[in-house]
Design an enzyme around this catalytic site. Structure first.
Site, short mmCIF file in Angstrom:
data_model
loop_
_atom_site.label_atom_id
_atom_site.label_comp_id
_atom_site.label_asym_id
_atom_site.label_seq_id
_atom_site.Cartn_x
_atom_site.Cartn_y
_atom_site.Cartn_z
NE ARG A 142 -2.52 -1.55 3.28
CZ ARG A 142 -2.95 -1.48 4.54
NH1 ARG A 142 -3.97 -0.70 4.84
NH2 ARG A 142 -2.36 -2.16 5.50
CG ASN A 147 -6.04 -3.97 3.60
OD1 ASN A 147 -6.43 -4.94 2.97
ND2 ASN A 147 -5.36 -4.07 4.73
#
Length: 790
Positions: A20, A38
């Site tokens: 990420r 996420n």
């Protein structure tokens, strides 16, 4: 300006690997706006807005520049035509998405950057801090309680960030941007010293703790050191007296080899052979124990003989956590024994009180931390055969990675409970199999509970509902504890149970990892110590015509009696006596027993030998076995390599060591086979007699016989398999089972098969031994279930 908005959904290993933060910084560098989300097992979703060329470049760069440890399984891009305008870029709060996979990586060895910072005296928060980590390294599987992967769902939630760590976590340009399991000396977990009674040894700093621990180890004491996934017993590896002290304390560990940890590979290069592939594995983020072959001369000033007595291989691993590197800084550049800190056949303790109670008679002192370990994970163990990995114990560094099946399996969930020894469980999620970490031998309640906990934790991570579990698979042996556990699960979830024959399960795992097609057939050679056969005899040297739907037994080793049953596995002399009595009868066999002094090699000497002979004469309760392992044991015994089995596989391993010193070209040995009732039977009786007769020739060395036996045994399996393959118009022949770990046997078999233009299948991802059985059980269960629901 040609602006557009896209939605990108990425699945794979995309959590806990700095993925990420990588996506965020890549998008930011290209001037894109939007958000990154996420979604747990559903992966990562990006909504990005910007110039078409910048979005196209982003998609290209994601694959090229992604973190090395990440894995992209699928990336789906679609354009959005709504009019929402995004003015900035953000990482949104995670949501618990459900997918068919796990996006969590295994535990990752400490990275070079963190090692450097740990040694930097100007960085007070990280200098000599054992728990240093970042977005691309540190504990993952062992610390995660649930998904999606965030600190609040890990055991690091017990340690809230300090102001300094919050700043790093929030800094786009910092290595710890959105890293979940890092901390510093101010806010994170810490180590403490305890004496053998569990009393705290007061120390003012980590420096004092490390000095004390290093001094004690260098003086010959045995330490219990808690790490990422459990606890190790640690001592010097160059002093046989210290190693013998550890062996004596462990009781049942008289000869079983210990693994070593070395700070740098160069200190063992003069003693052990290290191939390019082995070095690659040793230095990988997985940091497994790799079995390395001894050179002719072992430097006993570096590695004591008692580390792996009688063996030709020594297990080596490199440091993988901060505490390992710090201890070596104080102890010096020398190998250390690092062996699992548990009593035999009992899982490692995780809580400090339990660790101290379990190991109070084994360790002289304890170096323990206060971070909870949610899932224990032993060190993984493997060996390499010509660049192919043979996993022996698949655990830390590998779990929870999955095996993708080469066919569609539209089954939302299923469970396999594994065999009885070297157990792993496994979970099916559509066309992916997720084996648990290494469990061990399910012979004690604690190990049984560990198996249950591991299976249900994996199920929890995969978010499989009760109603999604469609079947349970297990071993075909009805008395195995794992088979009884499978029956309980079947009743709990009200689903069918599918017993899968042990050797068929070995081959099914082999087929899947080699991407054998759904309608293909192969000839599978399954060689191991024991498995419950269809005829209720003990199987273990099998040549099977296999598809995913079933198998036909077309060849096997000759059945041999095992007088006394399992006692033949502990005392190979009993197996030798059984074979000789069955062939020669009492009178001639006793002459041989006297000549080789067989009675001294059974537990109760002459009394036991007479009872064995009496049982043979009565022909009562004598199981029959086609086990390859028992033949290896018998040959090992006759050649003097092993008189007793003190750990699993010992006679065969000692035989392999003896053979490594031999020249097979100095011995003539052939192994025959016959065809009977449509099946080929390999003649092991004459093989044993031939080896005995070779021993009578004084000019022939035992080492040469051992080397010749391994090669010829591999060749005869190949010859029978090729006959069966040719008769059935099959081109693929594969090898599985625990005996596949023997390099000479496997290599000889492989070379013959390939030389005749067959395709040879071998393991590289699924363990050849019993650790791979649960994978095969699920594959077999899939096809039984498909028939069940028709």
């Amino acid at each position: 300006m040609n602006k557009k908005t896209v939605e990108i959904n990425i699945t794979g290993i995309v959590q806990g690997v700095g993925f990420r933060p990588f996506l965020f910084n890549l998008a930011r560098s290209l001037g894109l706006t939007g958000y990154i989300l996420n979604r747990g097992n559903a992966g990562v979703r990006l909504i990005l807005q910007g110039e078409s060329k910048d979005i196209d470049q982003f998609i290209i760069d994601v694959d090229i520049k992604r973190p090395k440890i990440s894995f992209i399984e699928n990336s789906d891009v679609k354009e959005l035509f709504d009019k929402e305008i995004f003015s900035d870029l953000e990482i949104k709060k995670s949501e618990p998405g459900r997918g068919i996979s796990l996006t969590l990586p295994p535990d990752i060895a400490i990275c070079d950057n963190c090692i450097k910072e740990m040694g930097d005296h100007t960085l007070k928060k990280y200098n000599k801090y054992p728990f240093i980590a970042c977005a691309v390294c540190g504990p993952r599987f062992t610390t995660v309680i649930d998904l999606p992967y965030d600190r609040i769902r890990s055991t690091m939630n017990e340690f809230p960030f300090c102001v300094s760590c919050v700043k790093e976590y929030s800094d786009f340009d910092n290595r710890r941007f959105h890293a979940q399991t890092f901390a510093c000396s101010k806010c994170g977990p810490s180590y403490h010293l305890y004496d053998k009674s569990g009393k705290l040894i007061e120390k003012k700093s980590i420096d004092d703790i490390l000095k004390e621990a290093a001094t004690r180890i260098n003086e010959g004491e045995i330490a219990a050191v808690k790490g990422i996934g459990g606890v190790h017993l640690v001592c010097l590896a160059d002093d046989d007296n210290i190693i013998l002290k550890l062996r004596n304390r462990k009781g049942g560990r008289k000869y079983k080899p210990f693994a070593l940890m070395v700070p740098k590979l160069r200190i063992i290069e003069q003693s052990l052979n290290i191939s390019t592939k082995e070095k690659e594995l040793l230095t990988s983020f997985r940091r497994p124990i790799v079995l390395l072959e001894r050179k002719k001369i072992l430097n006993k000033n570096i590695i004591g003989e008692q580390v792996a007595p009688g063996l030709n291989n020594i297990g080596i691993m490199l440091p993988y956590s901060g505490i390992h590197y710090l201890l070596f800084d104080y102890i010096g550049e020398k190998p250390l024994v690092y062996t699992s800190g548990n009593r035999s056949n009992i899982p490692m303790g995780l809580d400090n009180d339990i660790i101290i109670k379990q190991l109070e008679h084994l360790a002289d002192f304890f170096l323990l931390h206060n971070r909870t370990i949610h899932q224990r994970a032993d060190d993984s163990v493997l060996r390499v055969h010509d660049n192919k990995v043979k996993l022996i114990r698949r655990s830390r560094g590998y779990v929870p990675e999955y095996l993708s099946l080469p066919f569609e399996a539209n089954i939302p969930g299923a469970i396999a409970t594994g065999p009885d020894l070297s157990v792993t469980g496994a979970i099916l999620r559509r066309n992916r199999i997720f084996p648990t970490q290494h469990i061990g031998n399910v012979t004690h309640l604690e190990t049984y509970e560990f198996l249950k906990e591991s299976i249900f934790h994996m199920r929890k991570l995969l978010q499989i509902k009760d109603t999604e579990i469609k079947f349970i698979s297990c071993d075909a042996h009805p008395e195995f504890i794992t088979s009884k556990f499978a029956k309980e699960l079947s009743e709990q979830f009200k689903v069918p149970i599918f017993p899968i024959q042990h050797h068929f399960a070995h081959i099914l795992g082999l087929m899947a990892e080699n991407k054998v097609g759904q309608d293909e057939e192969i000839i599978g050679i399954s060689t191991d110590g024991v498995g419950f056969g269809d005829d209720e005899n003990v199987w273990g040297g099998e040549i099977l015509l296999c598809s995913y739907r079933g198998y036909k037994r077309l060849g096997h080793l000759e059945y041999q009696p095992m007088i006394g049953g399992d006692r033949c596995t502990k005392y190979p002399a009993r197996m030798a006596a059984s074979i000789l009595l069955n062939k020669l009868g009492k009178k001639e066999s006793i002459k041989i027993f006297n000549r080789i002094g067989l009675e001294k090699d059974v537990e109760y000497k002459n009394t036991e030998l007479n009872a064995l002979i009496s049982q043979f004469e009565k022909q009562e309760n004598i199981p029959l076995s086609s086990s390859t392992g028992r033949i290896f044991d018998t040959v090992s015994y006759l050649l003097g390599a092993s008189k007793i089995k003190t750990y699993r596989g010992e006679p065969a391993m000692r035989l392999e060591s003896l053979a490594s010193k031999g020249d097979p070209n100095k011995v003539k040995l052939e192994i025959g086979f016959i065809q009977k009732n449509g099946s080929y039977i390999i003649d092991t009786t004459q093989l044993i007699l031939d080896i005995y007769n070779l021993l009578e020739e004084s000019q022939i060395r035992k080492e040469d016989i051992a080397a010749k036996f391994q090669i010829e045994f591999g060749k005869v399996f190949a010859e029978v398999a090729m006959k069966v393959a040719k008769a059935n118009n099959i081109k693929k022949i594969g090898l599985s089972g625990g005996v596949a770990y023997n390099y000479s046997f496997s290599k000889a078999l492989k070379e013959v098969v390939i030389s005749r233009d067959f395709i040879f299948l071998e393991h590289d991802k699924v363990a050849p031994g019993d650790a791979g059985i649960s994978t095969g059980q699920l594959i077999g269960g899939i096809f039984k279930y498909n028939n069940y629901i028709i």
